[in-house]
Scaffold this motif. Structure first.
Motif, PDB file in Angstrom:
ATOM      1  N   LYS A   1       1.059  -1.019   0.155  1.00  7.81           N
ATOM      2  CA  LYS A   1       0.364  -0.134   0.010  1.00  7.81           C
ATOM      3  C   LYS A   1       0.938   1.247   0.355  1.00  7.81           C
ATOM      4  O   LYS A   1       0.365   2.083  -0.466  1.00  7.81           O
TER       5      LYS A   1
ATOM      6  N   SER B   1       6.802   0.709 -13.683  1.00  6.42           N
ATOM      7  CA  SER B   1       6.100   0.082 -13.749  1.00  6.42           C
ATOM      8  C   SER B   1       6.600  -0.921 -14.782  1.00  6.42           C
ATOM      9  O   SER B   1       6.785  -2.409 -14.540  1.00  6.42           O
TER      10      SER B   1
ATOM     11  N   ARG C   1       6.467   6.996 -13.639  1.00 12.10           N
ATOM     12  CA  ARG C   1       5.706   5.492 -13.222  1.00 12.10           C
ATOM     13  C   ARG C   1       5.560   4.584 -13.993  1.00 12.10           C
ATOM     14  O   ARG C   1       5.751   3.229 -13.889  1.00 12.10           O
TER      15      ARG C   1
ATOM     16  N   GLU D   1       2.255   1.691  -3.418  1.00  9.37           N
ATOM     17  CA  GLU D   1       0.920   2.067  -4.314  1.00  9.37           C
ATOM     18  C   GLU D   1       0.880   3.453  -4.250  1.00  9.37           C
ATOM     19  O   GLU D   1       0.947   4.228  -5.005  1.00  9.37           O
ATOM     20  N   SER D   2       0.701   4.496  -3.101  1.00 11.71           N
ATOM     21  CA  SER D   2       0.267   5.164  -2.642  1.00 11.71           C
ATOM     22  C   SER D   2       1.843   6.328  -3.072  1.00 11.71           C
ATOM     23  O   SER D   2       1.494   7.404  -3.684  1.00 11.71           O
TER      24      SER D   2
END
Length: 173
Positions: A101, A119, A115, A104-105
């Motif tokens: 989490k 990714s 990003r 992800e944040s």
């Protein structure tokens, strides 16, 4: 408990506390043991043929033995491999969920170009060249964006200056 027994008990508290400390080796545990001893003394009648101090020592010692045995049982349960594995699995899962989490944040705060590169390389496992082909940019641009993305993530995830990052190096915000 009669008034004289109550007065005797008040006078014995320091002595009982020292005795409880000698059994437990910890003031916090000694105070708990003393409290349980006094509670037992106040709720259970003292036999007529027994001296109050001797009875108090006996109750204190018996309570300590009961607690000691209970702790041994708890420790044996803690050292049970089946229980340990369940605890480790649960802890690992919770840590993993929290970390995921947080990542992800943190990734959501990155600029789109960083990003995307992060990714594709870190999450999807593409090589720098494959990532460059997918995004139609030079591989040097992929490496530059990836470096900036990783640096920004490190700053976000380890905010305090001097905090050690995942590689053990100091991270500066």
């Amino acid at each position: 408990m009669t008034k004289t027994q109550s007065e005797q008990l008040k006078a014995m508290l320091p002595v009982l506390r020292r005795f409880a400390y000698s059994l437990t080796g910890s003031m916090a545990d000694a105070d708990d043991l003393l409290q349980n001893t006094v509670e037992k003394l106040l709720t259970k009648p003292v036999p007529d043929d027994v001296e109050l101090l001797a009875w108090s020592y006996r109750i204190c010692r018996n309570l300590w033995i009961d607690e000691y045995r209970a702790n041994k049982v708890r420790q044996a349960a803690v050292h049970n491999p089946e229980l340990q594995q369940a605890e480790v699995d649960a802890t690992a899962q919770i840590t993993s969920d929290i970390t995921l989490k947080q990542v992800e944040s943190a990734m959501a705060t990155l600029p789109d170009d960083q990003r995307e590169v992060l990714s594709l390389v870190a999450v999807q496992g593409l090589s720098y060249q494959d990532t460059a082909n997918v995004l139609s940019v030079p591989s040097g641009t992929v490496m530059s964006r990836l470096a900036r993305a990783r640096s920004k993530l490190a700053q976000i995830l380890f905010l305090e200056k001097g905090t050690k990052g995942p590689n053990g190096n100091e991270v500066t915000a």
